[in-house]
Design a protein around this motif. Structure first.
Motif, short mmCIF file in Angstrom:
data_model
loop_
_atom_site.label_atom_id
_atom_site.label_comp_id
_atom_site.label_asym_id
_atom_site.label_seq_id
_atom_site.Cartn_x
_atom_site.Cartn_y
_atom_site.Cartn_z
N GLN A 1 -43.45 14.47 25.44
CA GLN A 1 -43.99 15.42 26.40
C GLN A 1 -45.30 14.87 26.94
O GLN A 1 -46.20 14.53 26.18
CB GLN A 1 -44.22 16.78 25.75
N VAL A 2 -45.40 14.81 28.25
CA VAL A 2 -46.59 14.29 28.91
C VAL A 2 -47.60 15.41 29.10
O VAL A 2 -47.26 16.51 29.57
CB VAL A 2 -46.24 13.67 30.27
N GLN A 3 -48.85 15.11 28.75
CA GLN A 3 -49.94 16.03 28.99
C GLN A 3 -51.13 15.25 29.53
O GLN A 3 -51.46 14.17 29.04
CB GLN A 3 -50.36 16.76 27.72
N LEU A 4 -51.78 15.80 30.55
CA LEU A 4 -53.02 15.29 31.08
C LEU A 4 -54.05 16.40 30.95
O LEU A 4 -53.97 17.40 31.65
CB LEU A 4 -52.87 14.86 32.54
N VAL A 5 -54.99 16.22 30.03
CA VAL A 5 -55.97 17.25 29.72
C VAL A 5 -57.31 16.85 30.30
O VAL A 5 -57.88 15.83 29.93
CB VAL A 5 -56.09 17.47 28.20
N GLN A 6 -57.83 17.68 31.20
CA GLN A 6 -59.05 17.38 31.91
C GLN A 6 -60.25 18.08 31.28
O GLN A 6 -60.14 19.16 30.68
CB GLN A 6 -58.95 17.81 33.38
N SER A 7 -61.42 17.48 31.47
CA SER A 7 -62.68 18.08 31.06
C SER A 7 -63.79 17.52 31.93
O SER A 7 -63.61 16.53 32.64
CB SER A 7 -62.97 17.80 29.58
N GLY A 8 -64.96 18.17 31.88
CA GLY A 8 -66.13 17.65 32.55
C GLY A 8 -66.56 18.35 33.83
O GLY A 8 -67.55 17.97 34.44
N GLY A 9 -65.83 19.37 34.26
CA GLY A 9 -66.22 20.09 35.45
C GLY A 9 -67.43 20.98 35.19
O GLY A 9 -67.89 21.13 34.06
N GLY A 10 -67.93 21.58 36.26
CA GLY A 10 -69.06 22.47 36.11
C GLY A 10 -69.83 22.66 37.40
O GLY A 10 -69.36 22.32 38.49
N LEU A 11 -71.02 23.21 37.26
CA LEU A 11 -71.92 23.50 38.37
C LEU A 11 -73.05 22.48 38.38
O LEU A 11 -73.66 22.21 37.34
CB LEU A 11 -72.48 24.92 38.24
N VAL A 12 -73.34 21.94 39.56
CA VAL A 12 -74.40 20.95 39.69
C VAL A 12 -75.07 21.12 41.04
O VAL A 12 -74.45 21.58 42.01
CB VAL A 12 -73.84 19.51 39.53
N GLN A 13 -76.35 20.78 41.12
CA GLN A 13 -77.07 20.84 42.38
C GLN A 13 -76.73 19.64 43.25
O GLN A 13 -76.36 18.57 42.76
CB GLN A 13 -78.58 20.89 42.14
N ALA A 14 -76.86 19.83 44.56
CA ALA A 14 -76.64 18.72 45.49
C ALA A 14 -77.51 17.53 45.11
O ALA A 14 -78.69 17.68 44.79
CB ALA A 14 -76.92 19.16 46.91
N GLY A 15 -76.91 16.34 45.16
CA GLY A 15 -77.60 15.13 44.76
C GLY A 15 -77.41 14.76 43.31
O GLY A 15 -77.76 13.64 42.91
N GLY A 16 -76.86 15.66 42.52
CA GLY A 16 -76.65 15.41 41.11
C GLY A 16 -75.36 14.67 40.83
O GLY A 16 -74.65 14.24 41.75
N SER A 17 -75.04 14.54 39.54
CA SER A 17 -73.88 13.77 39.10
C SER A 17 -73.07 14.54 38.07
O SER A 17 -73.60 15.37 37.33
CB SER A 17 -74.31 12.44 38.48
N LEU A 18 -71.78 14.26 38.05
CA LEU A 18 -70.86 14.75 37.03
C LEU A 18 -69.85 13.66 36.73
O LEU A 18 -69.55 12.83 37.59
CB LEU A 18 -70.11 16.00 37.50
N ARG A 19 -69.30 13.67 35.51
CA ARG A 19 -68.21 12.79 35.17
C ARG A 19 -67.04 13.61 34.66
O ARG A 19 -67.17 14.36 33.69
CB ARG A 19 -68.60 11.75 34.12
N LEU A 20 -65.89 13.45 35.31
CA LEU A 20 -64.66 14.10 34.90
C LEU A 20 -63.85 13.17 34.02
O LEU A 20 -63.81 11.97 34.26
CB LEU A 20 -63.83 14.51 36.11
N SER A 21 -63.18 13.74 33.01
CA SER A 21 -62.32 12.97 32.12
C SER A 21 -60.91 13.52 32.19
O SER A 21 -60.69 14.70 32.41
CB SER A 21 -62.83 13.05 30.68
N CYS A 22 -59.94 12.63 31.97
CA CYS A 22 -58.53 12.99 31.94
C CYS A 22 -57.89 12.25 30.78
O CYS A 22 -57.63 11.05 30.88
CB CYS A 22 -57.87 12.65 33.27
N ALA A 23 -57.66 12.95 29.67
CA ALA A 23 -57.08 12.35 28.48
C ALA A 23 -55.57 12.53 28.50
O ALA A 23 -55.07 13.66 28.59
CB ALA A 23 -57.67 12.99 27.22
N ALA A 24 -54.84 11.42 28.40
CA ALA A 24 -53.39 11.45 28.52
C ALA A 24 -52.71 11.36 27.16
O ALA A 24 -53.19 10.68 26.25
CB ALA A 24 -52.91 10.29 29.40
N SER A 25 -51.60 12.04 27.03
CA SER A 25 -50.70 11.89 25.90
C SER A 25 -49.27 11.88 26.43
O SER A 25 -48.97 12.48 27.46
CB SER A 25 -50.89 13.01 24.86
N GLY A 26 -48.39 11.18 25.73
CA GLY A 26 -47.02 11.06 26.19
C GLY A 26 -46.81 9.96 27.22
O GLY A 26 -45.66 9.70 27.62
#
Length: 124
Positions: free
Chosen positions: A1-26
């Motif tokens: 069974q394939v799963q793509l589980v995401q994390s790392g979203g949120g609220l940030v001010q303009a000019g800021g940074s975020l990193r999204l992750s996608c952990a795969a299984s299957g």
């Protein structure tokens, strides 16, 4: 069974940074084209970035080029989207996706598996 589980979203001010992750299984991210898409309220899903399984060649939408970076860690079986210099127009639900046949396609219909999505909100 394939799963793509995401994390790392949120609220940030303009000019800021975020990193999204996608952990795969299957599936092994080293053998798939991995992509990121986003969808704003009332708009169609649009391509953001993709990375090939061989050589780590990457593709970016013009709207995010030079600000976003897609990468892959094979040992962790995870793909990332580093987002810098964020703008309010980057606000959207972000989705990771896997394509077992393509070569960095920007079309969402070419991707076979999808993560659950994560919200990114950029304030002015």
């Amino acid at each position: 069974q394939v799963q793509l589980v995401q994390s790392g979203g949120g609220l940030v001010q303009a000019g800021g940074s975020l990193r999204l992750s996608c952990a795969a299984s299957g599936l092994k991210v080293s053998k798939y084209v991995m992509g990121w898409f986003r969808q704003s309220r009332g708009k169609e899903r649009e391509f953001v970035a993709s990375i090939l399984w061989r050589g780590f060649k990457t593709y970016y939408a013009d709207s995010v080029k030079d600000r976003f970076t897609i990468s892959r860690n094979n040992a962790e079986n995870t793909v990332y989207l580093q987002m810098n210099s964020l703008k309010p127009e980057d606000t959207a639900a972000y989705y990771c996706a896997a394509d077992d046949l393509g070569l960095g396609s920007s079309r969402s219909t070419d991707y076979d598996y999808w993560g659950q999505g994560t919200q990114v909100t950029v304030s002015s």
